[in-house]
Design a protein around this motif. Structure first.
Motif, PDB file in Angstrom:
ATOM      1  N   THR A 192      35.752  54.351  72.691  1.00  0.00           N
ATOM      2  CA  THR A 192      35.556  55.781  72.851  1.00  0.00           C
ATOM      3  C   THR A 192      34.060  56.077  72.722  1.00  0.00           C
ATOM      4  O   THR A 192      33.293  55.249  72.215  1.00  0.00           O
ATOM      5  CB  THR A 192      36.323  56.575  71.791  1.00  0.00           C
ATOM      6  OG1 THR A 192      35.721  56.315  70.502  1.00  0.00           O
ATOM      7  CG2 THR A 192      37.798  56.185  71.760  1.00  0.00           C
ATOM      8  N   THR A 223      36.491  60.020  58.629  1.00  0.00           N
ATOM      9  CA  THR A 223      36.629  59.655  60.045  1.00  0.00           C
ATOM     10  C   THR A 223      35.789  58.422  60.358  1.00  0.00           C
ATOM     11  O   THR A 223      36.098  57.663  61.286  1.00  0.00           O
ATOM     12  CB  THR A 223      36.219  60.830  60.960  1.00  0.00           C
ATOM     13  OG1 THR A 223      36.644  60.537  62.293  1.00  0.00           O
ATOM     14  CG2 THR A 223      34.724  61.075  60.937  1.00  0.00           C
ATOM     15  N   THR A 280      37.982  55.448  59.852  1.00  0.00           N
ATOM     16  CA  THR A 280      38.934  55.325  60.953  1.00  0.00           C
ATOM     17  C   THR A 280      38.278  54.675  62.165  1.00  0.00           C
ATOM     18  O   THR A 280      38.859  53.791  62.812  1.00  0.00           O
ATOM     19  CB  THR A 280      39.482  56.705  61.339  1.00  0.00           C
ATOM     20  OG1 THR A 280      40.095  57.301  60.192  1.00  0.00           O
ATOM     21  CG2 THR A 280      40.500  56.594  62.455  1.00  0.00           C
ATOM     22  N   HIS A 281      37.059  55.089  62.476  1.00  0.00           N
ATOM     23  CA  HIS A 281      36.355  54.533  63.625  1.00  0.00           C
ATOM     24  C   HIS A 281      35.947  53.080  63.374  1.00  0.00           C
ATOM     25  O   HIS A 281      35.998  52.252  64.296  1.00  0.00           O
ATOM     26  CB  HIS A 281      35.131  55.385  63.964  1.00  0.00           C
ATOM     27  CG  HIS A 281      35.455  56.629  64.725  1.00  0.00           C
ATOM     28  ND1 HIS A 281      36.084  57.721  64.145  1.00  0.00           N
ATOM     29  CD2 HIS A 281      35.266  56.967  66.037  1.00  0.00           C
ATOM     30  CE1 HIS A 281      36.253  58.666  65.054  1.00  0.00           C
ATOM     31  NE2 HIS A 281      35.762  58.231  66.206  1.00  0.00           N
ATOM     32  N   LYS A 295      32.411  57.940  70.649  1.00  0.00           N
ATOM     33  CA  LYS A 295      31.947  57.873  69.265  1.00  0.00           C
ATOM     34  C   LYS A 295      31.989  56.443  68.735  1.00  0.00           C
ATOM     35  O   LYS A 295      31.121  56.045  67.944  1.00  0.00           O
ATOM     36  CB  LYS A 295      32.789  58.800  68.377  1.00  0.00           C
ATOM     37  CG  LYS A 295      32.468  60.280  68.585  1.00  0.00           C
ATOM     38  CD  LYS A 295      31.071  60.600  68.084  1.00  0.00           C
ATOM     39  CE  LYS A 295      30.750  62.087  68.141  1.00  0.00           C
ATOM     40  NZ  LYS A 295      30.068  62.461  69.360  1.00  0.00           N
ATOM     41  N   GLU A 296      32.969  55.648  69.131  1.00  0.00           N
ATOM     42  CA  GLU A 296      33.000  54.244  68.728  1.00  0.00           C
ATOM     43  C   GLU A 296      31.775  53.508  69.263  1.00  0.00           C
ATOM     44  O   GLU A 296      31.153  52.719  68.549  1.00  0.00           O
ATOM     45  CB  GLU A 296      34.283  53.565  69.225  1.00  0.00           C
ATOM     46  CG  GLU A 296      35.527  53.982  68.470  1.00  0.00           C
ATOM     47  CD  GLU A 296      36.808  53.504  69.134  1.00  0.00           C
ATOM     48  OE1 GLU A 296      37.888  53.739  68.561  1.00  0.00           O
ATOM     49  OE2 GLU A 296      36.743  52.902  70.233  1.00  0.00           O
TER      50      GLU A 296
END
Length: 231
Positions: free
Chosen positions: A149, A187, A190-191, A151-152
């Motif tokens: 993604t 978050t 999570t990433h 952001k990843e």
């Protein structure tokens, strides 16, 4: 710019230091393979002049080990003018190969050429089989593209640009999500978990992104291993 000179002969190191400093470079020295690895990891030089015949680890071994962690330009220096030796050096990951004795002008020309090539490749970060293409916003491992993604990708690129530097969650939120982000800082965890899973699935060590307990995360290619902490 800093150049690391690796040679077991002190007079050769001294001559190279004098020449390089006269041409505007900062210079570090190492007298054997183990010291070369330690210096390269600690100082992250812009280029390495690497002798082949070293005590402990030889130049080929040092070159192969550095190539698992870094794209630092490497010019191998040797008194052995044998085609097989030159091929072995290039196969180990060296960018160029120069036979002693050599003219200072030729060495300087080789250094400039290798640094020019490295500058052109500056939009691509490498750590062993992992390649992060900053311009194309793509990452791959063993040639397999990672389905990241936005952001990843931003998180991986930030960490890979600063190997060894520890970022806490707040710093990562500010640098990747922006100062006005109003969500939960978890978050980040999570990433990181998703990134590790995708790296592992593509054949890269998941601990390229290492947990620093009580602090945050860092990119640590030299310590990556099959097991390790998860977010």
């Amino acid at each position: 710019m800093r150049i690391l000179v690796v040679d077991d002969e002190a007079p050769m190191r001294a001559l190279l230091r004098l020449f390089l400093e006269q041409n505007g470079f900062a210079v570090s020295e190492a007298e054997d393979g183990h010291a070369a690895l330690a210096r390269a990891r600690a100082e992250q030089p812009d280029l390495i002049l690497l002798d082949i015949m070293l005590p402990g680890l030889d130049g080929w071994q040092v070159c192969r080990m550095l190539r698992e962690e870094s794209d630092v330009p490497i010019i191998m220096l040797t008194a052995r003018d044998d085609v097989r030796d030159r091929v072995a050096g290039l196969d180990a990951g060296a960018d160029d190969y120069l036979v002693k004795p050599f003219a200072e002008e030729e060495l300087m020309a080789r250094i400039r050429a290798v640094l020019r090539r490295a500058k052109k490749a500056g939009d691509r970060l490498r750590a062993g089989p992992l390649v992060v293409d900053l311009r194309a916003r793509e990452a791959s491992c063993h040639g397999r593209r990672l389905a990241l993604t936005p952001k990843e990708f931003d998180l991986l690129a930030l960490l890979a640009r600063h190997p060894g530097q520890v970022f806490d969650r707040e710093q990562l939120i500010e640098r990747v999500w922006g100062w006005d982000y109003e969500g939960d800082v978890r978050t980040v965890d999570t990433h990181v978990k998703a990134l590790r899973a995708k790296l592992e699935e593509a054949g890269c060590m998941r601990d390229l992104i290492e947990t620093v307990r009580g602090v945050g995360y860092r990119f640590a290619p030299q310590t990556a291993r099959p097991g390790g902490d998860r977010a």
